[in-house]
Design a protein around this motif. Structure first.
Motif, PDB file in Angstrom:
ATOM      1  N   VAL A  18     -17.400   9.302  46.969  1.00 41.49           N
ATOM      2  CA  VAL A  18     -16.121   9.277  46.474  1.00 41.49           C
ATOM      3  C   VAL A  18     -15.980   8.250  45.471  1.00 41.49           C
ATOM      4  N   PRO A  19     -15.412   8.589  44.409  1.00 45.09           N
ATOM      5  CA  PRO A  19     -15.234   7.567  43.228  1.00 45.09           C
ATOM      6  C   PRO A  19     -14.691   6.190  43.770  1.00 45.09           C
ATOM      7  N   ALA A  20     -15.487   5.133  43.203  1.00 46.54           N
ATOM      8  CA  ALA A  20     -15.033   3.982  43.651  1.00 46.54           C
ATOM      9  C   ALA A  20     -13.485   3.594  43.516  1.00 46.54           C
ATOM     10  N   ALA A  21     -13.032   2.785  44.696  1.00 44.58           N
ATOM     11  CA  ALA A  21     -11.497   2.463  44.668  1.00 44.58           C
ATOM     12  C   ALA A  21     -11.221   1.370  43.733  1.00 44.58           C
ATOM     13  N   THR A  22     -10.091   1.693  42.955  1.00 52.40           N
ATOM     14  CA  THR A  22      -9.654   0.544  42.075  1.00 52.40           C
ATOM     15  C   THR A  22      -8.872  -0.645  42.842  1.00 52.40           C
ATOM     16  N   VAL A  23      -9.312  -1.937  42.718  1.00 54.99           N
ATOM     17  CA  VAL A  23      -8.782  -2.788  43.453  1.00 54.99           C
ATOM     18  C   VAL A  23      -7.376  -3.276  43.135  1.00 54.99           C
ATOM     19  N   LEU A  24      -6.541  -3.581  44.061  1.00 58.94           N
ATOM     20  CA  LEU A  24      -5.220  -4.190  43.569  1.00 58.94           C
ATOM     21  C   LEU A  24      -5.204  -5.648  44.368  1.00 58.94           C
ATOM     22  N   ASP A  25      -4.791  -6.473  43.632  1.00 62.61           N
ATOM     23  CA  ASP A  25      -4.709  -7.974  43.927  1.00 62.61           C
ATOM     24  C   ASP A  25      -3.874  -8.547  42.913  1.00 62.61           C
ATOM     25  N   THR A  26      -3.956  -9.954  43.360  1.00 60.66           N
ATOM     26  CA  THR A  26      -2.824 -10.893  42.408  1.00 60.66           C
ATOM     27  C   THR A  26      -3.458 -10.825  41.049  1.00 60.66           C
ATOM     28  N   LYS A  27      -4.652 -10.570  40.711  1.00 62.28           N
ATOM     29  CA  LYS A  27      -5.036 -10.453  39.066  1.00 62.28           C
ATOM     30  C   LYS A  27      -4.573  -9.273  38.502  1.00 62.28           C
ATOM     31  N   SER A  28      -4.806  -8.197  39.340  1.00 56.78           N
ATOM     32  CA  SER A  28      -4.630  -6.702  38.744  1.00 56.78           C
ATOM     33  C   SER A  28      -3.417  -6.141  38.801  1.00 56.78           C
ATOM     34  N   VAL A  29      -2.179  -6.827  39.301  1.00 58.78           N
ATOM     35  CA  VAL A  29      -0.943  -6.284  39.303  1.00 58.78           C
ATOM     36  C   VAL A  29      -0.219  -7.350  38.562  1.00 58.78           C
ATOM     37  N   PRO A  30       0.566  -6.829  37.564  1.00 59.33           N
ATOM     38  CA  PRO A  30       1.275  -8.084  36.655  1.00 59.33           C
ATOM     39  C   PRO A  30       2.503  -8.505  37.316  1.00 59.33           C
ATOM     40  N   LYS A  31       2.995  -9.766  36.791  1.00 61.30           N
ATOM     41  CA  LYS A  31       4.152 -10.420  37.191  1.00 61.30           C
ATOM     42  C   LYS A  31       5.495  -9.760  37.121  1.00 61.30           C
ATOM     43  N   LYS A  32       5.622  -9.051  36.023  1.00 63.27           N
ATOM     44  CA  LYS A  32       6.758  -8.472  35.863  1.00 63.27           C
ATOM     45  C   LYS A  32       6.925  -6.922  36.464  1.00 63.27           C
ATOM     46  N   TYR A  33       8.025  -6.752  37.038  1.00 59.17           N
ATOM     47  CA  TYR A  33       8.299  -5.492  38.021  1.00 59.17           C
ATOM     48  C   TYR A  33       8.427  -4.245  37.166  1.00 59.17           C
ATOM     49  N   ALA A  34       9.078  -4.197  36.301  1.00 61.16           N
ATOM     50  CA  ALA A  34       9.324  -2.736  35.717  1.00 61.16           C
ATOM     51  C   ALA A  34       9.996  -2.958  34.262  1.00 61.16           C
ATOM     52  N   PRO A  35       9.949  -2.075  33.412  1.00 61.21           N
ATOM     53  CA  PRO A  35      10.281  -2.208  31.987  1.00 61.21           C
ATOM     54  C   PRO A  35      11.632  -1.613  31.908  1.00 61.21           C
ATOM     55  N   VAL A  36      12.544  -2.277  31.109  1.00 64.34           N
ATOM     56  CA  VAL A  36      13.955  -1.690  30.998  1.00 64.34           C
ATOM     57  C   VAL A  36      14.059  -0.119  30.498  1.00 64.34           C
TER      58      VAL A  36
END
Length: 607
Positions: A143-161
């Motif tokens: 199976v393709p390697a899983a992409t890591v979700l963590d503090t570094k990979s997820v931005p601080k801003k939530y959503a665009p306007v």
């Protein structure tokens, strides 16, 4: 809000959008080979190929779902260089899939966008291939390697306007996965992702799901949750976890527990939380040892007043002893308890019954059995089906009070249609009816609970208590909505309700400037909301939960956000009284075995 359980059951209908399997053949082999998953996903939230037929789409099966929306996820191991284009996609089969994880397949079908909850929900859509023809090329592939979700990979801003020309929708905007958390998750839609050593911020619920955070320090509170303290504190690290495994194997987690090790699987999106890691592999639960809180006992000269939403309590429920235990032991038998969501004597049976004396008496008896006082009670039966809530349940507010410490000023004439008024006697405010209802004919209370007001006496001093259960948040767009910022349409009615309650409190204070007034209950809105500001208007009330440190201000956990819905608002004389203290007593919202989805609140003071 409607209880999470009630709302969820009512919405659990599986949308079958493309149940017919048909073969699609492209005449051009070159064209078939040129269509890859990232071409289908594109660089926005919706596919540039929506409605088109594709063939020869290659991928490795990363997850198989045999329940609900049946199908499987495939991922292209040959990723392009664009971080905005997902390499995974869901193949909707409608029937039980026959492929297995690790199969290399080619898929032909129609590209579609499915909106969980329907287009009127405001939810984002899921790109998928429907009416598929599937060819298994080989089995047992990595199976393709899983992409890591963590503090570094997820931005601080939530959503665009959102795009104003599109009604605030973000669907047509180019994804910016390095800038916005929702864009980052969308750029991984359908792909194999993983989290590691993640703290639980939303306890396991009856639907076999929980919430974790990939950002352990983001708005963390002292008990392990993630605090929602403003409309811009959405908590970007929150992620829902479900499992593709057996229900029996899913961990029963509380807030503050940790999923140790790796949790991995396809990243999905659903109407009950947005982006969701549907796990093929679950971490091991490490318990955090969270315990239910107990408030202190009020002193002899202190009056303790509490609010508690008992979640659609009716005589058939098995939770009476547990609720009684919470009131007697965790709340330390307050002098006055305002209950919300007391149902009539036969619960949801829709036969015209409105009396709730059996429901209340069963709770009173359970409190005595738990070692508590023999509470007296007052309430007003609603007009059948006029106050919202579960159809046939006729929920209402009820006052419990300990007659050994508190007396109630009974004044006849209060009923479902009669508005309570305020008069003056010897310079003191006095209700015209007690118990009574506040302005029940006001359109603010259409299909919603009318406030219950009562006049109490403690050590010769009058205390006016208003029990509320404001209109729910049903109909609001979710934080993860297609529309950013999401619309909060339900607050229009709560604003009218808050204005009506504020006006009534002003009537009391006009007759007696230093009257002790408490407005409490399930306000269904935050302490920082305009609803709370309207209740507080001109300083006649103040939300006492703001006396707590910010990290302790919550009574409810929704989709991993610890937030305030239950409030006790007090007049100046109460706020400035000797011994004024407030406590949000966390006995339910953080636990997987909760008896209600709300935590009770209690205020103590010396009138």
């Amino acid at each position: 809000m409607p209880s999470k359980r009630t709302a969820r059951i009512g919405a659990l209908t599986v949308a079958t959008i493309c149940s017919t399997v048909s073969a699609v053949v492209l005449t051009s082999t070159a064209e078939a080979e040129s269509i890859r998953i990232h071409d289908i996903q594109g660089t926005t939230r919706t596919s540039p190929l929506t409605g088109q037929q594709v063939a020869g789409v290659q991928g490795i099966v990363t997850g198989v779902r045999t329940y609900g929306s049946r199908g499987f996820w495939i991922q292209d191991p040959k990723a392009d260089a664009n971080p905005a284009t997902s390499e995974g996609v869901f193949v909707f089969t409608s029937s039980r899939p026959t492929v297995s994880v690790g199969d290399a397949v080619t898929v032909a079908g129609t590209v579609g966008e499915f909106v969980p909850g329907g287009t009127s929900s405001g939810n984002q859509s899921v790109t998928q291939i429907t009416r598929p023809t599937i060819t298994v090329v080989s089995t047992g592939n990595a199976v393709p390697a899983a992409t890591v979700l963590d503090t570094k990979s997820v931005p601080k801003k939530y959503a665009p306007v959102g795009d104003t020309a599109a009604g605030g929708s973000v669907n047509g905007l180019k994804l910016a996965p390095a800038t916005y958390a929702l864009d980052r998750y969308e750029s991984l839609e359908g792909m194999n992702v993983q989290v590691a050593d993640t703290r639980v911020v939303g306890a396991t619920d009856p639907f076999t799901e929980l919430w974790v955070t990939v950002k352990p320090r983001e708005n963390d509170n002292r008990r392990g949750g993630a605090l929602y303290d403003s409309y811009t504190s959405q908590n970007t690290g929150r992620l829902q976890i479900q499992s593709l495994g057996a229900v029996a194997d899913f961990p029963k987690a509380n807030v503050g527990d940790v999923l140790k090790g790796t949790t991995a699987g396809p990243l999905d999106y659903n109407q009950f939380g947005g982006y969701t890691l549907v796990a093929n592999r679950l971490g091991t639960l490490k318990q955090g040892g969270l315990e239910r809180e107990t408030t202190r006992k009020q002193a002899s000269g202190e009056l303790a007043v509490a609010t508690y939403n008992v979640e659609n309590l009716d005589p058939s429920d098995a939770s009476f002893a547990d609720h009684a235990g919470a009131i007697v032991h965790n709340l330390q038998s307050p002098d006055i308890v305002a209950l919300e969501e007391i149902q009539d004597n036969n619960g949801a049976a829709n036969d015209g019954t409105v009396a709730a004396d059996r429901t209340v008496q069963k709770l009173v008896d359970a409190i005595v059995a738990a070692g508590g006082p023999t509470y007296a009670w007052r309430s007003i039966d609603p007009v059948n089906l006029a106050d919202g809530g579960e159809p046939g349940g006729n929920i209402r507010q009820v006052f419990l009070f300990n007659p050994a410490r508190v007396s109630f000023a009974d004044r006849a004439g209060g009923d479902a249609a009669t508005a309570a008024g305020v008069t003056s006697a010897n310079g003191k405010a006095r209700l015209t009816v007690s118990p009574g209802r506040i302005d029940p004919a006001n359109a603010a209370w259409t299909n919603s609970r009318k406030p219950l007001v009562g006049e109490f006496s403690f050590r010769g001093k009058s205390v006016f208590v208003i029990a509320n259960h404001f209109a729910s948040k049903g109909g609001d767009q979710a934080l993860h909505s297609e529309f950013q910022p999401p619309k909060r349409s339900s607050e229009t009615q709560r604003h009218l309700q808050a204005t009506a309650v504020n006006a009534f409190v002003k009537q009391i204070l006009a007759k007696e400037k230093k009257a002790d007034v408490i407005a409490l209950g399930d306000i269904n809105d935050f302490e920082f909301s305009d609803t709370a500001k309207l209740l507080e208007n001109d300083g006649v009330l103040w939300s006492a939960i703001k006396s707590l440190p910010k990290r302790e201000r919550y009574s409810y956990v929704f989709q991993g956000n610890a937030q305030v819905l239950d409030q006790i608002l007090v007049s100046r004389s109460v706020r400035r009284s000797t011994g004024f203290t407030y406590d949000s007593v966390h006995v339910n919202s953080e636990f997987n075995d909760q008896i209600s989805d709300h935590d009770p609140q209690v205020v103590r003071f010396e009138p």
